[in-house]
Structures are given as C-alpha cells and as structure tokens.
Design a protein around this motif. Structure first.
Motif, PDB file in Angstrom:
ATOM      1  N   UNK A 105       0.955  -1.275  -0.011  1.00 29.27           N
ATOM      2  CA  UNK A 105      -0.009  -0.033   0.155  1.00 29.27           C
ATOM      3  C   UNK A 105       0.901   1.266  -0.114  1.00 29.27           C
ATOM      4  N   UNK A 106       1.867   1.355   0.881  1.00 29.87           N
ATOM      5  CA  UNK A 106       3.039   2.425   0.912  1.00 29.87           C
ATOM      6  C   UNK A 106       3.562   2.594  -0.802  1.00 29.87           C
ATOM      7  N   UNK A 107       4.040   1.532  -1.026  1.00 30.90           N
ATOM      8  CA  UNK A 107       4.672   1.574  -2.414  1.00 30.90           C
ATOM      9  C   UNK A 107       3.640   2.177  -3.453  1.00 30.90           C
ATOM     10  N   UNK A 108       2.572   1.443  -3.555  1.00 32.74           N
ATOM     11  CA  UNK A 108       1.776   2.071  -4.404  1.00 32.74           C
ATOM     12  C   UNK A 108       1.194   3.538  -4.387  1.00 32.74           C
ATOM     13  N   UNK A 109       1.154   4.058  -3.113  1.00 32.00           N
ATOM     14  CA  UNK A 109       0.846   5.528  -2.614  1.00 32.00           C
ATOM     15  C   UNK A 109       1.787   6.136  -3.368  1.00 32.00           C
ATOM     16  N   UNK A 110       3.179   6.083  -3.108  1.00 33.31           N
ATOM     17  CA  UNK A 110       4.600   6.810  -3.619  1.00 33.31           C
ATOM     18  C   UNK A 110       4.466   6.692  -5.251  1.00 33.31           C
ATOM     19  N   UNK A 111       4.169   5.585  -5.859  1.00 33.69           N
ATOM     20  CA  UNK A 111       4.161   5.504  -7.184  1.00 33.69           C
ATOM     21  C   UNK A 111       2.901   6.256  -7.673  1.00 33.69           C
ATOM     22  N   UNK A 112       1.772   6.369  -7.193  1.00 35.22           N
ATOM     23  CA  UNK A 112       0.726   7.302  -7.796  1.00 35.22           C
ATOM     24  C   UNK A 112       1.123   8.794  -7.434  1.00 35.22           C
ATOM     25  N   UNK A 113       1.520   9.257  -6.376  1.00 34.87           N
ATOM     26  CA  UNK A 113       2.133  10.541  -5.969  1.00 34.87           C
ATOM     27  C   UNK A 113       3.189  10.844  -7.124  1.00 34.87           C
ATOM     28  N   UNK A 114       4.154  10.141  -7.316  1.00 33.95           N
ATOM     29  CA  UNK A 114       5.155  10.408  -8.411  1.00 33.95           C
ATOM     30  C   UNK A 114       4.570  10.656  -9.730  1.00 33.95           C
ATOM     31  N   UNK A 115       3.408   9.830 -10.018  1.00 32.88           N
ATOM     32  CA  UNK A 115       2.925   9.869 -11.442  1.00 32.88           C
ATOM     33  C   UNK A 115       2.142  11.225 -11.477  1.00 32.88           C
ATOM     34  N   UNK A 116       1.628  11.783 -10.383  1.00 34.37           N
ATOM     35  CA  UNK A 116       0.838  13.034 -10.508  1.00 34.37           C
ATOM     36  C   UNK A 116       1.800  14.157 -10.599  1.00 34.37           C
ATOM     37  N   UNK A 117       3.072  13.922 -10.033  1.00 33.67           N
ATOM     38  CA  UNK A 117       4.049  15.009 -10.343  1.00 33.67           C
ATOM     39  C   UNK A 117       4.684  15.128 -11.621  1.00 33.67           C
ATOM     40  N   UNK A 118       4.667  13.873 -12.422  1.00 33.53           N
ATOM     41  CA  UNK A 118       5.247  13.906 -13.787  1.00 33.53           C
ATOM     42  C   UNK A 118       4.355  15.098 -14.645  1.00 33.53           C
ATOM     43  N   UNK A 119       5.016  15.613 -15.687  1.00 35.98           N
ATOM     44  CA  UNK A 119       4.413  16.367 -16.562  1.00 35.98           C
ATOM     45  C   UNK A 119       3.203  15.663 -17.231  1.00 35.98           C
ATOM     46  N   UNK A 120       2.460  16.456 -17.947  1.00 34.67           N
ATOM     47  CA  UNK A 120       1.313  15.894 -18.800  1.00 34.67           C
ATOM     48  C   UNK A 120       1.868  15.911 -20.206  1.00 34.67           C
ATOM     49  N   UNK A 121       1.249  15.146 -20.965  1.00 34.93           N
ATOM     50  CA  UNK A 121       1.787  14.993 -22.698  1.00 34.93           C
ATOM     51  C   UNK A 121       1.339  16.437 -23.162  1.00 34.93           C
ATOM     52  N   UNK A 122       2.437  17.069 -23.750  1.00 30.87           N
ATOM     53  CA  UNK A 122       1.939  18.241 -24.434  1.00 30.87           C
ATOM     54  C   UNK A 122       2.899  19.384 -24.026  1.00 30.87           C
ATOM     55  N   UNK A 123       3.293  19.210 -22.768  1.00 35.84           N
ATOM     56  CA  UNK A 123       4.203  20.271 -22.086  1.00 35.84           C
ATOM     57  C   UNK A 123       5.523  20.157 -22.753  1.00 35.84           C
ATOM     58  N   UNK A 124       6.075  21.092 -23.105  1.00 37.99           N
ATOM     59  CA  UNK A 124       7.519  21.464 -23.924  1.00 37.99           C
ATOM     60  C   UNK A 124       8.359  21.832 -22.976  1.00 37.99           C
ATOM     61  N   UNK A 125       8.084  22.687 -21.997  1.00 40.84           N
ATOM     62  CA  UNK A 125       9.202  23.168 -21.272  1.00 40.84           C
ATOM     63  C   UNK A 125       9.646  22.456 -19.927  1.00 40.84           C
TER      64      UNK A 125
END
Length: 130
Positions: A88-108
């Motif tokens: 559960x802790x590992x899955x939570x960390x992966x989800x937080x990291x995924x939300x911090x990554x940039x969205x498709x289409x961001x060039x900067x």
C-alpha cells in the motif's frame, strides 16, 4: 463479575464451575477456554473447625479438574496489524510520483518525453491514491 445472590449456610462448600471462553468479536470460533472452580465459604466469623477438611476436599477437586489450554491464538498464525502494508505504501508513492510528472504536450520540461503522462493516466493515479 460473578455474584452469588442466594447465600445460605447449606451452600457452604458447594463447588461451582464457570467456563470462560475467549473469542474474537467478529467470529464465533473460540480461541481458548478455561474452567474456573469457585467454592462458597463462610465468613471469618462463621468458620468452624471444619476448615481443614474443606481445604482438603477443594484441593482434591482441583487436582481432578481439567483445564483447557488456548488452542488457536498463536502469534505466528496472525499477521501483525501495525499499520499499512508495504504494498500500500509503495502504491501510494508511485501514484504521487505519477501525479508530479508532466502531462503530455508540455514542452518546457526537463523530463524525458517517455515520462510524460496522459490526462487519463493521471486520473487513474489520482483515483487509486484517493
């Protein structure tokens, strides 16, 4: 608490048995049980020289009685519930990291293009996290 409500001299020396049974609140299966022997004795004022005979009879009865040991409640059979599991802790960390990554289409971004996530992927991560 067990109370004897009908105290009479004729009940002195009578041996009663009580069975204590331990079980989890959510289950009906017993984890352990024990029989307890109780004898009604007269108060100190009412005691007579028969005291030694009563004690001998009680000791004899105690040696004959059978006590049940706890059978199913061993610590190694149950997982420790000290907090959330490692998964559960590992899955939570992966989800937080995924939300911090940039969205498709961001060039900067300094992050490589293969780490850019779509909006749907971020929604799934937010749903799992919530």
């Amino acid at each position: 608490v067990i109370r004897h409500r009908d105290v009479r001299a004729s009940y002195y020396g009578v041996i009663d048995k009580f069975r204590l049974q331990v079980s989890e609140q959510s289950q009906r299966k017993a984890l352990g049980r024990k029989e307890i022997i109780a004898t009604l004795l007269p108060s100190a004022k009412e005691q007579q020289p028969q005291k030694e005979e009563e004690e001998k009879r009680i000791k004899e009865h105690l040696t004959e009685s059978v006590f049940f040991e706890q059978t199913l409640c061993q610590p190694e059979n149950r997982p420790a519930s000290s907090g959330p599991s490692l998964l559960t802790v590992f899955l939570g960390i992966v989800c937080i990291a995924a939300l911090m990554l940039p969205t498709l289409g961001e060039m900067d971004s300094l992050v490589p293009l293969y780490l850019h996530l779509s909006v749907n992927q971020k929604l799934v991560a937010a749903y799992v996290l919530g």
